[in-house]
Design a protein around this motif. Structure first.
Motif, PDB file in Angstrom:
ATOM      1  N   SER A   1       5.504  -1.043   2.429  1.00 11.44           N
ATOM      2  CA  SER A   1       7.016  -1.084   2.328  1.00 11.44           C
ATOM      3  C   SER A   1       7.645   0.305   2.737  1.00 11.44           C
ATOM      4  O   SER A   1       8.482   0.587   3.414  1.00 11.44           O
ATOM      5  CB  SER A   1       7.794  -1.614   1.250  1.00 11.44           C
ATOM      6  OG  SER A   1       7.501  -0.948   0.057  1.00 11.44           O
ATOM      7  N   ASP A   2       7.046   1.154   2.104  1.00 10.41           N
ATOM      8  CA  ASP A   2       7.687   2.423   1.791  1.00 10.41           C
ATOM      9  C   ASP A   2       9.049   2.619   1.255  1.00 10.41           C
ATOM     10  O   ASP A   2       9.918   3.273   1.462  1.00 10.41           O
ATOM     11  CB  ASP A   2       7.844   3.264   3.103  1.00 10.41           C
ATOM     12  CG  ASP A   2       7.940   4.908   3.020  1.00 10.41           C
ATOM     13  OD1 ASP A   2       7.922   5.368   1.719  1.00 10.41           O
ATOM     14  OD2 ASP A   2       8.099   5.759   3.829  1.00 10.41           O
ATOM     15  N   GLN A   3       9.065   1.678   0.122  1.00  7.65           N
ATOM     16  CA  GLN A   3      10.308   1.619  -0.558  1.00  7.65           C
ATOM     17  C   GLN A   3      10.376   2.790  -1.379  1.00  7.65           C
ATOM     18  O   GLN A   3       9.537   3.556  -1.842  1.00  7.65           O
ATOM     19  CB  GLN A   3      10.166   0.671  -1.634  1.00  7.65           C
ATOM     20  CG  GLN A   3      11.151   0.061  -2.765  1.00  7.65           C
ATOM     21  CD  GLN A   3      11.885   1.225  -3.391  1.00  7.65           C
ATOM     22  OE1 GLN A   3      13.105   1.651  -2.806  1.00  7.65           O
ATOM     23  NE2 GLN A   3      11.630   1.750  -4.421  1.00  7.65           N
TER      24      GLN A   3
ATOM     25  N   MET B   1       0.926  -1.248  -0.137  1.00  7.28           N
ATOM     26  CA  MET B   1      -0.014   0.052  -0.039  1.00  7.28           C
ATOM     27  C   MET B   1       0.910   1.183  -0.042  1.00  7.28           C
ATOM     28  O   MET B   1       0.313   2.496   0.141  1.00  7.28           O
ATOM     29  CB  MET B   1      -0.994   0.243   1.201  1.00  7.28           C
ATOM     30  CG  MET B   1      -1.945  -0.948   1.260  1.00  7.28           C
ATOM     31  SD  MET B   1      -3.099  -0.941  -0.242  1.00  7.28           S
ATOM     32  CE  MET B   1      -4.083   0.783   0.351  1.00  7.28           C
ATOM     33  N   HIS B   2       2.342   1.188  -0.185  1.00  8.91           N
ATOM     34  CA  HIS B   2       2.959   2.302   0.237  1.00  8.91           C
ATOM     35  C   HIS B   2       4.150   2.141  -0.454  1.00  8.91           C
ATOM     36  O   HIS B   2       5.107   1.727   0.379  1.00  8.91           O
ATOM     37  CB  HIS B   2       3.014   2.562   1.694  1.00  8.91           C
ATOM     38  CG  HIS B   2       3.786   3.817   1.999  1.00  8.91           C
ATOM     39  ND1 HIS B   2       3.241   4.406   2.984  1.00  8.91           N
ATOM     40  CD2 HIS B   2       4.690   4.547   1.546  1.00  8.91           C
ATOM     41  CE1 HIS B   2       4.055   5.717   3.268  1.00  8.91           C
ATOM     42  NE2 HIS B   2       4.728   5.564   2.315  1.00  8.91           N
ATOM     43  N   MET B   3       4.525   2.732  -1.847  1.00  7.15           N
ATOM     44  CA  MET B   3       5.946   2.582  -2.285  1.00  7.15           C
ATOM     45  C   MET B   3       5.907   3.845  -3.312  1.00  7.15           C
ATOM     46  O   MET B   3       5.065   4.774  -3.156  1.00  7.15           O
ATOM     47  CB  MET B   3       6.000   1.595  -3.517  1.00  7.15           C
ATOM     48  CG  MET B   3       6.217   0.089  -2.672  1.00  7.15           C
ATOM     49  SD  MET B   3       6.383  -1.142  -4.197  1.00  7.15           S
ATOM     50  CE  MET B   3       7.563  -0.309  -5.153  1.00  7.15           C
TER      51      MET B   3
ATOM     52  N   VAL C   1      -2.358   9.255   4.057  1.00  7.36           N
ATOM     53  CA  VAL C   1      -2.110  10.484   4.558  1.00  7.36           C
ATOM     54  C   VAL C   1      -0.728  10.354   5.358  1.00  7.36           C
ATOM     55  O   VAL C   1      -0.839   9.251   6.317  1.00  7.36           O
ATOM     56  CB  VAL C   1      -2.921  11.331   5.687  1.00  7.36           C
ATOM     57  CG1 VAL C   1      -2.422  12.464   6.383  1.00  7.36           C
ATOM     58  CG2 VAL C   1      -4.059  11.674   4.774  1.00  7.36           C
ATOM     59  N   HIS C   2       0.384  10.823   5.358  1.00  7.51           N
ATOM     60  CA  HIS C   2       1.578  10.487   6.093  1.00  7.51           C
ATOM     61  C   HIS C   2       1.344  11.035   7.582  1.00  7.51           C
ATOM     62  O   HIS C   2       0.661  11.879   7.820  1.00  7.51           O
ATOM     63  CB  HIS C   2       2.854  11.277   5.344  1.00  7.51           C
ATOM     64  CG  HIS C   2       3.895  11.071   6.495  1.00  7.51           C
ATOM     65  ND1 HIS C   2       5.088  10.388   6.282  1.00  7.51           N
ATOM     66  CD2 HIS C   2       4.260  11.910   7.734  1.00  7.51           C
ATOM     67  CE1 HIS C   2       6.099  10.847   7.253  1.00  7.51           C
ATOM     68  NE2 HIS C   2       5.246  11.423   7.926  1.00  7.51           N
ATOM     69  N   THR C   3       1.502  10.085   8.442  1.00  8.63           N
ATOM     70  CA  THR C   3       1.308  10.416   9.830  1.00  8.63           C
ATOM     71  C   THR C   3       2.556  10.060  10.534  1.00  8.63           C
ATOM     72  O   THR C   3       3.526   9.056  10.241  1.00  8.63           O
ATOM     73  CB  THR C   3       0.259   9.554  10.629  1.00  8.63           C
ATOM     74  OG1 THR C   3       0.342   8.177  10.305  1.00  8.63           O
ATOM     75  CG2 THR C   3      -1.040   9.930   9.915  1.00  8.63           C
TER      76      THR C   3
ATOM     77  N   GLY D   1      -2.611  10.381  -2.351  1.00  3.06           N
ATOM     78  CA  GLY D   1      -1.658  10.067  -1.484  1.00  3.06           C
ATOM     79  C   GLY D   1      -0.187   9.399  -2.204  1.00  3.06           C
ATOM     80  O   GLY D   1      -0.306   8.812  -3.100  1.00  3.06           O
ATOM     81  N   GLU D   2       0.710   9.410  -1.560  1.00  2.93           N
ATOM     82  CA  GLU D   2       1.048   9.844  -0.089  1.00  2.93           C
ATOM     83  C   GLU D   2       1.106  11.691   0.115  1.00  2.93           C
ATOM     84  O   GLU D   2       1.804  12.125  -0.611  1.00  2.93           O
ATOM     85  CB  GLU D   2       2.380   9.366   0.417  1.00  2.93           C
ATOM     86  CG  GLU D   2       2.753   9.662   1.871  1.00  2.93           C
ATOM     87  CD  GLU D   2       3.953   9.038   2.325  1.00  2.93           C
ATOM     88  OE1 GLU D   2       4.883   8.699   1.477  1.00  2.93           O
ATOM     89  OE2 GLU D   2       4.068   9.184   3.834  1.00  2.93           O
ATOM     90  N   LEU D   3       0.146  11.868   1.074  1.00  2.00           N
ATOM     91  CA  LEU D   3       0.235  13.511   1.202  1.00  2.00           C
ATOM     92  C   LEU D   3       1.068  13.622   2.534  1.00  2.00           C
ATOM     93  O   LEU D   3       0.732  13.081   3.676  1.00  2.00           O
ATOM     94  CB  LEU D   3      -1.115  13.841   1.738  1.00  2.00           C
ATOM     95  CG  LEU D   3      -2.284  13.653   0.750  1.00  2.00           C
ATOM     96  CD1 LEU D   3      -3.668  14.377   1.211  1.00  2.00           C
ATOM     97  CD2 LEU D   3      -2.045  14.325  -0.730  1.00  2.00           C
TER      98      LEU D   3
ATOM     99  N   MET E   1      -0.720   6.191   6.868  1.00  2.00           N
ATOM    100  CA  MET E   1       0.507   5.725   6.441  1.00  2.00           C
ATOM    101  C   MET E   1       1.399   5.856   7.702  1.00  2.00           C
ATOM    102  O   MET E   1       1.355   6.837   8.413  1.00  2.00           O
ATOM    103  CB  MET E   1       0.836   6.520   5.270  1.00  2.00           C
ATOM    104  CG  MET E   1       0.143   6.579   4.022  1.00  2.00           C
ATOM    105  SD  MET E   1       0.541   7.387   2.702  1.00  2.00           S
ATOM    106  CE  MET E   1       0.565   6.126   1.559  1.00  2.00           C
ATOM    107  N   HIS E   2       2.371   4.835   7.628  1.00  2.00           N
ATOM    108  CA  HIS E   2       3.000   4.471   8.953  1.00  2.00           C
ATOM    109  C   HIS E   2       2.530   4.203  10.049  1.00  2.00           C
ATOM    110  O   HIS E   2       3.019   4.257  11.346  1.00  2.00           O
ATOM    111  CB  HIS E   2       4.135   5.575   8.980  1.00  2.00           C
ATOM    112  CG  HIS E   2       4.718   6.454   7.704  1.00  2.00           C
ATOM    113  ND1 HIS E   2       5.343   5.606   6.997  1.00  2.00           N
ATOM    114  CD2 HIS E   2       4.636   7.300   7.333  1.00  2.00           C
ATOM    115  CE1 HIS E   2       5.825   6.255   6.138  1.00  2.00           C
ATOM    116  NE2 HIS E   2       5.592   7.429   6.090  1.00  2.00           N
ATOM    117  N   GLY E   3       1.058   4.158  10.077  1.00  2.00           N
ATOM    118  CA  GLY E   3       0.436   3.534  11.234  1.00  2.00           C
ATOM    119  C   GLY E   3       0.263   4.523  12.301  1.00  2.00           C
ATOM    120  O   GLY E   3       0.184   4.305  13.663  1.00  2.00           O
TER     121      GLY E   3
END
Ligand SMILES: [Zn+2]
Length: 307
Positions: A261-263, A32-34, A163-165, A131-133, A205-207
């Motif tokens: 992952s936030d690769q 969900m996050h690259m 949303v980045h948190t 996103g990612e915002l 994002m980033h929980g």
């Protein structure tokens, strides 16, 4: 060739680690996050992975993209939400149109496109997530009025919002991001957005790390809010990640946590992030499948994707 050998070498190390837990390897994963970044997005090429201390070794944007695709294939990533500067993202998207869901990126460097232009991109399916915002790094609260026309559009078109948190890297206020503030990462700041746009599908994002109590507070009141576990599953100390994840599971959110992952510019991060979930001994096989796949299918409203 030397570069490729380095990339292959890193991949090989993670493959060996992963071979001990090969159940997940054959099953599909949704990331969900690259990011699709140019090689020098962080200011200079060949920045070292903060965990391994090694750069990816990729010498061009094309090599970085191909190395990322190779890792996605290795771990059977069947869908990935990928965001970055649009010209880079669209290059990635045209190379893997069936796997990539294009995300609209915003941070201290990349601004948001025109709203009407974005409407067209959403309607044609070229982009599929807002996103990612990364408002925090630009010195903005996620409920800043700048985002409101975009959130209104996402709500109207039923486009998921990421949303980045929570976090930023050590010392960033003195380097890349003088406007960054820890306080803008607090997930509670999204409450007014959720009140104003009740139909939005939002994921933290980033929980929300390290705001465990605030993340629980928001997720317990707003059942439409999901969260990804990106970057915290490989960049922060493993024990701290597992404690945090365990806290979210204990609070009852096992059906709303999603793998990411936030690769960024280190393709090997995908395997490291997977290992971060896989090594959580308090998770059942079913809970891991939910995180790696089932919850994202539900959140994105995808049909099941073949194994
Ligand atoms: Zn982020």
């Amino acid at each position: 060739m030397k570069t490729l050998l380095i990339v292959f070498g890193l991949v090989g190390i993670h493959c060996l680690i992963f071979a001990q837990t090969d159940i997940i390897k054959q099953l599909p994963i949704i990331d969900m996050h690259m990011h699709a970044y140019p090689l020098d997005y962080n200011g200079e090429p060949d920045i070292a992975n903060p965990v391994t201390g090694k750069p990816s070794g990729a010498q061009s944007d094309e090599e970085l993209m191909q190395a990322s695709f190779m890792e996605m294939r290795r771990y059977n990533i069947v869908k990935a939400v990928i965001s970055g500067p649009l010209e880079v993202l669209f290059r990635w998207k045209s190379a893997e149109p069936n796997i990539i869901i294009g995300g609209v990126y915003f941070d201290e460097v990349t601004s948001l496109p025109d709203v009407e232009q974005l409407r067209q991109q959403f309607m044609t399916g070229r982009l599929g997530v807002l996103g990612e915002l990364v408002a925090q790094h630009a010195g903005l609260s996620p409920n800043d009025s700048l985002f409101d026309p975009y959130l209104t559009l996402a709500e109207e078109l039923d486009i998921p919002v990421g949303v980045h948190t929570g976090l930023g890297h050590e010392g960033l206020t003195y380097t890349c991001c003088p406007k960054f503030r820890v306080s803008y990462g607090n997930p509670v700041l999204l409450e007014e957005v959720l009140v104003k746009h009740p139909k939005l599908r939002i994921y933290l994002m980033h929980g929300g790390w390290p705001y465990l109590e605030e993340t629980i507070a928001i997720m317990s009141v707003y059942p439409q809010v999901y969260a990804d576990l990106a970057v915290i599953n490989w960049i922060i100390p493993r024990e701290e990640f597992h404690e945090y994840l365990h806290g979210l599971i204990r609070a009852g959110f096992g059906k709303r946590l999603m793998f990411g992952s936030d690769q960024m510019v280190w393709p090997e991060a995908i395997g490291m992030a997977i290992e971060g979930i896989e090594s959580a001994t308090f998770l059942s096989k079913e809970q891991k499948r939910d995180i790696f796949y089932n919850n994202a299918v539900r959140f994105l409203r995808l049909k099941e994707i073949g194994e």
